[in-house]
Design a protein around this motif. Structure first.
Motif, PDB file in Angstrom:
ATOM      1  N   ASP A  90      -4.607 -13.244   8.647  1.00 11.42           N
ATOM      2  CA  ASP A  90      -5.190 -11.943   9.119  1.00 11.42           C
ATOM      3  C   ASP A  90      -5.893 -11.305   7.716  1.00 11.42           C
ATOM      4  O   ASP A  90      -5.281 -11.871   6.416  1.00 11.42           O
ATOM      5  N   ALA A  91      -6.711 -10.262   7.622  1.00 12.28           N
ATOM      6  CA  ALA A  91      -7.038  -9.807   6.532  1.00 12.28           C
ATOM      7  C   ALA A  91      -7.398  -8.453   6.839  1.00 12.28           C
ATOM      8  O   ALA A  91      -7.899  -8.055   7.825  1.00 12.28           O
ATOM      9  N   ALA A  92      -7.217  -7.670   5.686  1.00  8.88           N
ATOM     10  CA  ALA A  92      -7.236  -6.163   6.024  1.00  8.88           C
ATOM     11  C   ALA A  92      -7.444  -5.557   4.746  1.00  8.88           C
ATOM     12  O   ALA A  92      -6.925  -5.749   3.678  1.00  8.88           O
ATOM     13  N   TRP A  93      -8.284  -4.219   4.874  1.00 14.33           N
ATOM     14  CA  TRP A  93      -8.231  -3.336   3.666  1.00 14.33           C
ATOM     15  C   TRP A  93      -7.088  -2.583   3.981  1.00 14.33           C
ATOM     16  O   TRP A  93      -7.079  -2.029   5.004  1.00 14.33           O
ATOM     17  N   VAL A  94      -6.386  -2.106   2.949  1.00 13.36           N
ATOM     18  CA  VAL A  94      -5.187  -1.402   3.182  1.00 13.36           C
ATOM     19  C   VAL A  94      -5.181  -0.459   1.847  1.00 13.36           C
ATOM     20  O   VAL A  94      -5.668  -0.961   0.830  1.00 13.36           O
ATOM     21  N   ASP A  95      -4.471   0.590   1.814  1.00 16.68           N
ATOM     22  CA  ASP A  95      -4.416   1.328   0.844  1.00 16.68           C
ATOM     23  C   ASP A  95      -2.745   1.116   0.232  1.00 16.68           C
ATOM     24  O   ASP A  95      -2.095   0.216   0.588  1.00 16.68           O
ATOM     25  N   SER A  96      -2.607   1.882  -1.065  1.00 16.98           N
ATOM     26  CA  SER A  96      -1.349   1.451  -1.841  1.00 16.98           C
ATOM     27  C   SER A  96      -0.202   1.424  -0.939  1.00 16.98           C
ATOM     28  O   SER A  96       0.720   0.689  -1.293  1.00 16.98           O
ATOM     29  N   LEU A 112       3.945  -4.953   2.640  1.00 13.17           N
ATOM     30  CA  LEU A 112       3.239  -6.250   3.000  1.00 13.17           C
ATOM     31  C   LEU A 112       3.957  -7.417   1.840  1.00 13.17           C
ATOM     32  O   LEU A 112       4.423  -6.948   0.846  1.00 13.17           O
ATOM     33  N   PRO A 113       4.348  -8.599   2.605  1.00  9.71           N
ATOM     34  CA  PRO A 113       4.966  -9.609   1.893  1.00  9.71           C
ATOM     35  C   PRO A 113       3.752 -10.069   1.002  1.00  9.71           C
ATOM     36  O   PRO A 113       2.637 -10.455   1.329  1.00  9.71           O
ATOM     37  N   THR A 114       3.966 -10.232  -0.336  1.00 17.16           N
ATOM     38  CA  THR A 114       2.976 -10.491  -1.221  1.00 17.16           C
ATOM     39  C   THR A 114       3.627 -11.719  -2.143  1.00 17.16           C
ATOM     40  O   THR A 114       4.619 -11.741  -2.407  1.00 17.16           O
ATOM     41  N   THR A 115       2.822 -12.516  -2.810  1.00 16.54           N
ATOM     42  CA  THR A 115       3.157 -13.427  -4.016  1.00 16.54           C
ATOM     43  C   THR A 115       3.876 -12.656  -5.025  1.00 16.54           C
ATOM     44  O   THR A 115       3.524 -11.667  -5.492  1.00 16.54           O
ATOM     45  N   ASP A 116       5.154 -13.418  -5.517  1.00 17.10           N
ATOM     46  CA  ASP A 116       5.748 -12.624  -6.589  1.00 17.10           C
ATOM     47  C   ASP A 116       4.969 -12.403  -7.791  1.00 17.10           C
ATOM     48  O   ASP A 116       4.076 -13.310  -8.214  1.00 17.10           O
ATOM     49  N   GLY A 117       5.048 -11.126  -8.241  1.00 14.17           N
ATOM     50  CA  GLY A 117       4.235 -10.642  -9.467  1.00 14.17           C
ATOM     51  C   GLY A 117       2.814 -10.216  -8.991  1.00 14.17           C
ATOM     52  O   GLY A 117       2.224  -9.679 -10.145  1.00 14.17           O
ATOM     53  N   LEU A 118       2.389 -10.127  -7.789  1.00 16.63           N
ATOM     54  CA  LEU A 118       0.857  -9.859  -7.534  1.00 16.63           C
ATOM     55  C   LEU A 118       1.002  -8.195  -7.901  1.00 16.63           C
ATOM     56  O   LEU A 118       0.028  -7.942  -8.574  1.00 16.63           O
ATOM     57  N   VAL A 119       1.619  -7.350  -7.157  1.00 18.95           N
ATOM     58  CA  VAL A 119       1.582  -6.117  -7.189  1.00 18.95           C
ATOM     59  C   VAL A 119       1.776  -5.628  -8.522  1.00 18.95           C
ATOM     60  O   VAL A 119       0.985  -5.005  -9.198  1.00 18.95           O
ATOM     61  N   GLU A 120       2.604  -6.178  -9.384  1.00 16.11           N
ATOM     62  CA  GLU A 120       2.755  -5.946 -10.672  1.00 16.11           C
ATOM     63  C   GLU A 120       1.629  -6.168 -11.608  1.00 16.11           C
ATOM     64  O   GLU A 120       1.131  -5.389 -12.462  1.00 16.11           O
ATOM     65  N   ALA A 121       0.875  -7.235 -11.323  1.00 15.36           N
ATOM     66  CA  ALA A 121      -0.305  -7.720 -12.208  1.00 15.36           C
ATOM     67  C   ALA A 121      -1.484  -6.955 -11.681  1.00 15.36           C
ATOM     68  O   ALA A 121      -2.131  -6.150 -12.689  1.00 15.36           O
ATOM     69  N   LEU A 122      -1.569  -6.379 -10.471  1.00 18.28           N
ATOM     70  CA  LEU A 122      -2.537  -5.700  -9.904  1.00 18.28           C
ATOM     71  C   LEU A 122      -2.361  -4.204 -10.796  1.00 18.28           C
ATOM     72  O   LEU A 122      -3.396  -3.540 -10.980  1.00 18.28           O
ATOM     73  N   SER A 123      -1.238  -3.543 -10.858  1.00 20.73           N
ATOM     74  CA  SER A 123      -0.842  -2.447 -11.320  1.00 20.73           C
ATOM     75  C   SER A 123      -1.289  -2.394 -12.704  1.00 20.73           C
ATOM     76  O   SER A 123      -1.798  -1.602 -13.381  1.00 20.73           O
ATOM     77  N   ASP A 124      -0.761  -3.480 -13.576  1.00 21.13           N
ATOM     78  CA  ASP A 124      -1.097  -3.712 -15.099  1.00 21.13           C
ATOM     79  C   ASP A 124      -2.480  -3.912 -15.291  1.00 21.13           C
ATOM     80  O   ASP A 124      -3.106  -3.178 -16.314  1.00 21.13           O
ATOM     81  N   TRP A 125      -3.398  -4.253 -14.422  1.00 20.30           N
ATOM     82  CA  TRP A 125      -4.743  -4.360 -14.562  1.00 20.30           C
ATOM     83  C   TRP A 125      -5.439  -3.084 -14.104  1.00 20.30           C
ATOM     84  O   TRP A 125      -6.970  -3.055 -13.902  1.00 20.30           O
ATOM     85  N   ASN A 126      -4.842  -2.123 -13.423  1.00 12.84           N
ATOM     86  CA  ASN A 126      -5.317  -0.813 -12.827  1.00 12.84           C
ATOM     87  C   ASN A 126      -6.159  -1.405 -11.883  1.00 12.84           C
ATOM     88  O   ASN A 126      -7.410  -0.737 -11.607  1.00 12.84           O
ATOM     89  N   CYS A 127      -5.811  -2.233 -11.018  1.00  8.98           N
ATOM     90  CA  CYS A 127      -6.666  -2.537  -9.927  1.00  8.98           C
ATOM     91  C   CYS A 127      -5.941  -2.374  -8.363  1.00  8.98           C
ATOM     92  O   CYS A 127      -6.465  -3.001  -7.295  1.00  8.98           O
ATOM     93  N   LEU A 128      -5.020  -1.462  -8.219  1.00 10.40           N
ATOM     94  CA  LEU A 128      -4.413  -1.352  -7.069  1.00 10.40           C
ATOM     95  C   LEU A 128      -5.141  -0.351  -6.210  1.00 10.40           C
ATOM     96  O   LEU A 128      -5.982   0.553  -6.666  1.00 10.40           O
ATOM     97  N   PRO A 129      -5.256  -0.421  -4.849  1.00 12.99           N
ATOM     98  CA  PRO A 129      -6.027   0.600  -4.085  1.00 12.99           C
ATOM     99  C   PRO A 129      -5.545   1.894  -4.234  1.00 12.99           C
ATOM    100  O   PRO A 129      -4.275   2.041  -4.660  1.00 12.99           O
ATOM    101  N   ARG A 130      -6.573   2.882  -4.017  1.00 13.14           N
ATOM    102  CA  ARG A 130      -6.202   4.427  -4.219  1.00 13.14           C
ATOM    103  C   ARG A 130      -5.474   4.656  -3.010  1.00 13.14           C
ATOM    104  O   ARG A 130      -5.879   4.455  -2.040  1.00 13.14           O
TER     105      ARG A 130
END
Length: 94
Positions: A63-69, A75-93
């Motif tokens: 599956d693929a989807a646009w999702v909010d924060s 959702l299950p994600t790769t370890d460290g993904l959400v933290e990296a996106l947060s550090d890079w200021n790239c999380l969905p609004r």
């Protein structure tokens, strides 16, 4: 990446193949390293603007989807993904 391919060309090609989306590739937002059978995978993440296409899952995803924060955090994600996106200021609004 294909031999001789630039990062921009690889990102553009892979996004069409894996998501059905055509994009304009922007700035490098960050990179990570992950263990690989013969060493380390170096993964570079770029900001992209969708220019056309309809989001769909590639052949290696169910599956693929646009999702909010809020949804992303459920959702299950790769370890460290959400933290990296947060550090890079790239999380969905939102």
């Amino acid at each position: 990446m294909e031999p001789g391919e630039t990062d921009e060309a690889a990102v553009t090609r892979e996004l069409v193949e894996e998501t059905g989306l055509s994009v304009t590739v922007g700035r490098l937002v960050g990179h990570v390293e992950r263990p690989a059978p013969d060493g380390v995978f170096r993964i570079f993440d770029y900001e992209c603007q969708v220019t056309s296409g309809v989001l769909r899952a590639g052949d290696d995803a169910s599956d693929a989807a646009w999702v909010d924060s809020a949804t992303l955090h459920t959702l299950p994600t790769t370890d460290g993904l959400v933290e990296a996106l947060s550090d890079w200021n790239c999380l969905p609004r939102g």
